[in-house]
Motif scaffolding. Structure first.
Motif: not given
Ligand code: MIC
Ligand code: SF4
Length: 641
Positions: A34-38, A64-66, A118-122, A360-362, A378-380, A383-385, A533-536
């Motif tokens: 898991t990472q901290d944001a999820t 690693d995120h927050n 719990s992260d889409s780049h697993t 990467c996640i702003g 990996n994502r552009n 507004g994500r930046s 992303s995988s964010r639920e």
């Molecule tokens: C992302 O790259 O969009 C994230 C932030 O790593 C997300 C997870 C999230 O939103 O916490 C992801 O890729 O799943």
């Protein structure tokens, strides 16, 4: 009949269903991350399940995120995750130790194992021959409790790499080429396997760049064979014992095939605002650049950073460019410091950030207004930046470093002779920032800060439903559209009531208020709804706002699973032309919702005087979850039965 690599691992982990394409299969999961944001949400759900110790071989909680602690919220969340981890048998990777995917590859990943995160780049783990999937937090919680992870049995795709990369052309260019060929939805329902003589020429970090960004194809996952290159990498990490060889059988069958001739590949970029808007650097021309960011789980390995250091050595970053460097892990960072490469990077005028997701996640480093930023990420998405009108180009570390020196988008082939980077025979091993689980878990008290609020639970499916269309979107809506991240909002990942005020904020700022007025309603989406992303939270927040169903042309895999987990009905137009017949604020009803979902047939939709049909393509298990109002309710029902 011969099997693909993925089929072999699937077969060895199959606990439910049959490996028939499209049918749901249940898999035993060896490892979770898991990472901290999820993570906060995943562990709150894990706690609700009442499991004492995780049942996996290895579970790791990363921070690693927050990591920008501009208030108590993130630090409190870290403390919560750290304490839950110690109590329940989970390893805890502290803030600063690095990005979950990079650290997992270095310290825990193993060929032939299954991993969900719990992260889409697993799927980064596919670089060492793991079958690794991005999943919603609840699915990870279930797997930690020993439950199966369910996916529809995917199609198999083979990408054959012939030849070898020419100087200055990178692994990033390979995955950008795959994105150009397959697009951001071309991987949905598919596992992408890499094969061919070109594979042998790629190191593990290069392979991991490719499997990492397979997420942008919408792929279920991506995987490389496990071979001598994998073995040397694991040995250099002091983990040679987990090595097993893995290859597809010569007569394995693939549903789709692509071939990429590495000899002919050129440096590429994904232009704003989609990872598949791919063009050659030479075609794009000399665009003026304001910022270059090197790092992220795609390109932050020792190998990448050493290349960058060699390019920057003895030179200076262009006066009008801001260059940021985020090494992927403490291991990478420390090795750069020890061998002097860090000094070359600093002397060139780079800004060194901590080992984390960062820009990467702003989380800081938002570009200037209308700024052009080249990123090795990996994502552009727009507004994500953190800067709505910024233009983000996704490029290789070589291209980013070359451009940071010149101030314009630069083909690195113009730099002359390419520095050769050797993979180290021994990585520097220091796991002091990875805290093992407590020896006496009963003594650990879970610490909950005031930012941690309860998560919403769905309600059992009503017989019929009538509401309003509260939003109608275009194609390719990302979870960043549904629920933006960034430094201002990420601290509220454990506070759904607060976060809900920002749902779809950049698509339609009135959406949260409209939901509150209407008591929720139905979202109408285009194709590939929920990609990214995988964010639920992109399901939990709409649930909190009263959204009962999403009616779209098609869905991205993880988001669809998250909707079902939350108890929101995912419906697809039986005839996509009906999409044009509905509009915002129309009254919409499903007169036989419960009976039709139970029966597993189509769902009748009435919009004004128009009646049409929608499909609800879910498994029996998911149907049970929808009827119960979400997976947690369903699990409770099942355990009582
Ligand atoms: C992302 O790259 O969009 C994230 C932030 O790593 C997300 C997870 C999230 O939103 O916490 C992801 O890729 O799943
Ligand atoms: Fe972190 Fe970016 Fe990777 Fe997501 S894509 S895990 S935000 S580095």
């Amino acid at each position: 009949m011969g099997m693909t690599i993925a089929e072999k691992i699937l077969k060895a982990h199959l606990v439910d269903g049959e490996m028939v394409q499209g049918q749901e299969i249940g898999l035993r999961i060896d490892q979770t991350l898991t990472q901290d944001a999820t993570g906060t949400m995943a562990y709150l759900q894990f706690e609700a399940m009442g499991v004492d110790q995780v049942k996996t071989e290895r579970s790791v909680a990363y921070i690693d995120h927050n990591t920008l602690q501009s208030g108590f919220e993130n630090a409190d969340d870290h403390k919560y995750i750290g304490s839950v981890a110690r109590k329940h048998g989970i390893y805890y990777s502290k803030a600063g130790n690095g990005i979950c995917h990079q650290v997992h590859l270095e310290r825990f990943g193993a060929p032939g194992k299954t991993l969900i995160g719990s992260d889409s780049h697993t799927p980064t783990g596919g670089g060492i021959g793991m079958l690794a999937f991005g999943a919603g937090g609840l699915d990870v919680a279930v797997a930690m409790g020993g439950g199966a992870y369910y996916i529809p049995m995917p199609k198999m795709v083979r990408v054959t790499l012939t030849g070898r990369l020419q100087p200055w052309v990178a692994a990033k260019d390979i995955i950008l080429e795959v994105l150009r060929l397959m697009t951001v939805k071309g991987g949905v329902g598919r596992i992408v396997e890499y094969a061919g003589e070109g594979v042998l020429t790629l190191s593990v970090p290069e392979r991991a760049t490719i499997t990492n960004m397979g997420a942008e194809l919408g792929a279920t996952t991506s995987i490389f064979p496990s071979d001598e290159v994998t073995k040397s990498f694991l040995e250099a990490q002091g983990r040679g014992d987990v090595y097993i060889p893995l290859a597809s059988d010569p007569d394995a069958k693939y549903d789709e095939e692509y071939t990429i001739d590495l000899n002919r590949l050129e440096p590429l970029a994904a232009a704003p605002h989609m990872p598949d808007h791919v063009a050659g650097i030479s075609e794009l021309g000399e665009i003026k650049v304001n910022q270059c960011c090197i790092g992220s789980c795609t390109n932050s390995s020792y190998y990448d950073m050493m290349k960058v250091a060699a390019i920057l050595k003895g030179k200076h970053v262009h006066p009008e460019v801001s260059l940021t460097i985020s090494p992927g892990s403490m291991q990478v960072f420390h090795m750069l410091a020890k061998n002097g490469a860090l000094s070359d990077i600093i002397a060139a005028g780079a800004r060194i950030l901590e080992c984390a997701c960062g820009p990467c996640i702003g989380m800081g480093q938002s570009p200037e207004s209308a700024g052009v930023s080249l990123r090795t990420f990996n994502r552009n998405f727009e507004g994500r930046s953190g800067t709505q009108d910024a233009k983000i180009y996704l490029v290789s570390p070589e291209t980013a470093a070359a451009s940071a020196l010149t101030g314009v988008l630069t083909d690195p082939r113009t730099l002359g002779e390419m520095p050769e980077i050797e993979m180290p025979a021994h990585f520097d091993i220091n796991d002091s920032m990875i805290i093992p689980p407590a020896e006496h878990p009963e003594e650990v008290e879970v610490q909950r800060g005031p930012n941690i609020k309860a998560f919403p639970l769905g309600e059992a499916l009503p017989d019929q439903y009538t509401g309003q269309i509260v939003l109608k979107t275009e194609d390719n809506i990302t979870t960043d559209h549904i629920l933006p991240a960034g430094s201002k909002l990420l601290p509220y990942r454990s506070n759904i009531p607060y976060y809900s005020n920002y749902c779809f904020i950049h698509v339609d700022p009135k959406f949260p208020a409209r939901c509150q007025e209407q008591g929720g309603g139905v979202i109408v989406g285009g194709s590939n709804y929920g990609q990214g992303s995988s964010r639920e939270h992109a399901a939990l927040v709409p649930l909190y706002l009263g959204v009962r169903a999403v009616l779209a042309k098609s869905f991205a895999r993880i988001h669809k699973a998250n909707l079902v987990n939350a108890g929101i009905v995912p419906l697809t137009f039986a005839d996509p032309a009906d999409y044009d017949a509905v509009k915002l604020s129309d009254k919409i009803s499903f007169p036989r919702l419960k009976a039709e979902i139970s029966a597993g047939g189509q769902v009748t939709v009435q919009v004004g005087s128009k009646k049409f049909m929608a499909d609800c393509e879910v498994s029996d298990r998911q149907r049970g979850a929808l009827l119960a109002g979400g997976t947690l309710n369903y699990a409770k029902q099942q355990s009582k039965a």
